[in-house]
Structure formats: structure tokens, C-alpha cells
Design a protein around this motif. Structure first.
Motif: not given
Length: 319
Positions: A45-49, A93-99, A104-106, A116-123
Motif C-alpha cells: 500500500l505504501l508503494m501504491r501497488v 517515489g511513492c515511498v519517499i513522497n509519503d515519508f 501532513f497526510d493525516g 505512514l500517516a496511520t503509523g502502521v509503517v514506521t519511518e
């Protein structure tokens, strides 16, 4: 009896298919725990597949360039390398964009449920995933010539800079266009070991296209971006947004007309540009009331613009 293949029987495509079959068998044999299945799903999901539109918007110009650079007969190896590269670089690109947007995303309706916004995946996990994807992509580039490798380094630098441009300029879409268009000179470099002027014409035309459709994308988040302080062309253009997008799309189509002349393409290509023009007109009409859903639908429709133009190039080069 040994069935070892003779060198003359070994082809890139055959070897690639064998590798994919072995990789698929290996993946199937892995027994993952429910926890790891969940984590891998979150990385996906972080990679937007689950949202491949970005892959297509990056892939079509890449294929335009490969077919034009090779005069209609690109090598299968380059098609495979660039197609996989598109998937990997877009995912990275999607991963670094979300990082970059993790704080802001939240606060934005459309992005508040991202991993990342929900904290399910860590920085740390996000950065590790970005590095892994980037290294694999760079490994593919190492299969190309030295000019392509140099261009890939420039492309990575631009792509990494893009997410942070939203804080300092109202033109992050221009930076995105520069990054999304780098596959064009890379395709020419990988095919011919040089970049003709006509390739840079295609680069500029594609950059304008990205600027236009990503402004439509920015219109979806316009209200939320204003609240959190993120800048974009959608905000800068204000109430004249659709008129300016129409103008930019007009320059894009004019640039593609010039591309047709430079590469001596026939009527099939110009028919495809006519169809693409109709699609763009529909996009502008569809989001005339600037409703979020309609602007997003208009943005997605650019996949068909890219596909139609690729079909025009394909038919022009094969007839």
C-alpha cells in the motif's frame, strides 16, 4: 542425457521467463506468518501497488521514447528493463513522497489512511523500503550503457527532491514533470548511445503534459493543502486553473505535433493526437465545476491519452 542449451539457443526473453518462473515457484514455496503477510500488504500500500495509475502515466512516455528511438523496433531486453524500472522507480517515489508528507497526510482527507500517516509503517521501515527499491532499480540501470547510468543518477536526484518542493515553491508539478520525463532521454541513450534534439522536444512536451494532469490531481486536495500549507500549481492558478491547464495542454499537443514531424510519423499518429485532444477536452469539461471526484476522474483519464498516443506511434511505425 544432458539438455544444456547451446549459446545460440539462449535468448534474453527465454532466460527472463525462466527466471520469472523460478522466482514465482520460490515465492509460492515461502510460508509467511499472518503478521508478515499483513506487513507486506502494508508495504504494498505504501508503494501504491493497488493504484497503478502512476505506473501507466510513467510507462506510456517511456514506450513512446523506446519506439521512436529504435524507429519502431526496440529490443525486447530494453522494453523489459525499462518496464520493470518504471514500476520500481514509481514505487520508490511513492515511498519517499509519503515519508516527506508524513506530518501532513493525516490532515488530508484523501491521504489520512496511508500506512505512514496511520503509523502502521514506521519511518525507518519506509526509508529502508525506499533504499531497497532504489538499489534494485539502479541494478537494472547497470545493464545499460554509461550515458544511461549518468542520466539515471540525475533522475533519482530529481525524484528525491520533488516531495520537498511542496514547501518551497508553487511549482512542484514542474519538478515532477522533470522527473517523470527522464525516462525519455534515457531510452534514447540506451538505444543509440546519444540524445538527439528531437528527444528533448519530446521531453519538454511530456513535462507540460505532467504539469497539466498533476495540476488536476492537485485540485482534488486543494482545500486541504491550503489548510496545512502545502503549495501547488492548483493553488497558484486560483480561479483560472482550468483555463491555464487548457493552455498547457494546448502547448503539449503542439509539441507532440512537432514530434510527429521530427520523426516523420504518418497519419495514424495524427489521428491518435486528434483522439487525445478529444479526451483532454472531455477532461476539462468534466471538471468544470471543480468537484473533487470529477477532478480525480479527469486526472485518471490521462492514462487513455498516453495509451492512445502510444498506439498512434506503434501503428505509424509498423505501417
Amino acid at each position: 542425457m544432458s539438455h544444456k542449451k547451446r549459446p545460440s539457443q539462449i535468448t534474453f526473453w527465454g532466460t527472463f521467463l525462466e527466471m520469472m518462473a523460478e522466482l514465482y515457484s520460490w515465492v509460492k514455496s515461502i510460508k509467511l506468518s499472518p503478521t508478515w503477510q499483513y506487513r507486506l500488504r502494508q508495504y504494498g500500500l505504501l508503494m501504491r501497488v493497488d493504484k497503478p495509475i502512476g505506473i501507466f502515466l510513467l510507462l506510456w512516455p517511456t514506450l513512446w521514447a523506446l519506439w521512436l528511438a529504435a524507429d519502431g523496433t526496440p529490443s525486447l531486453s530494453l522494453i523489459v528493463i525499462f518496464s520493470i524500472g518504471v514500476f520500481l522507480t514509481r514505487s520508490a517515489g511513492c515511498v519517499i513522497n509519503d515519508f516527506a508528507d508524513r506530518n501532513f497526510d493525516g490532515k488530508v482527507e484523501r491521504t489520512k489512511s496511508r500506512p505512514l500517516a496511520t503509523g502502521v509503517v514506521t519511518e525507518k521501515e519506509a526509508l529502508a523500503l525506499f533504499v531497497i527499491l532504489s538499489l534494485i532499480a539502479f541494478g537494472l540501470v547497470l545493464m545499460l550503457n554509461s550515458l544511461s547510468i549518468i542520466l539515471s543518477v540525475i533522475a533519482i536526484a530529481i525524484a528525491m527532491a520533488y516531495p520537498f518542493m511542496k514547501r518551497v515553491t508553487y511549482f512542484p508539478q514542474v519538478v515532477l514533470g522533470a522527473a517523470f520525463s527522464m525516462s525519455i532521454p534515457m531510452a534514447f541513450a540506451a538505444t543509440n548511445n546519444e540524445i538527439p534534439e528531437s528527444a528533448w522536444l519530446l521531453y519538454i512536451a511530456n513535462l507540460l503534459w505532467v504539469l497539466a494532469y498533476d495540476t488536476l490531481y492537485g485540485m482534488v486536495d486543494k482545500k486541504d493543502d491550503l489548510k496545512v500549507g502545502i503549495k501547488s500549481t492548483a493553488i497558484l492558478f486560483g480561479e483560472a486553473d482550468l483555463q491555464i491547464i487548457a493552455t498547457i495542454q494546448g502547448f503539449f499537443l503542439f509539441g507532440m505535433l512537432l514530434v510527429g514531424g521530427r520523426f516523420e510519423l504518418n497519419y495514424w499518429y495524427y489521428i491518435s493526437l486528434l483522439v487525445a485532444t478529444g479526451l483532454i477536452v472531455w477532461q476539462l469539461y468534466h471538471c468544470r465545476k471543480r468537484q473533487r471526484e470529477n477532478c480525480f476522474t479527469a486526472f485518471l483519464n490521462n492514462n487513455w491519452v498516453g495509451l492512445v498516443i502510444f498506439c498512434g506511434i506503434l501503428l505509424a511505425k509498423s505501417s
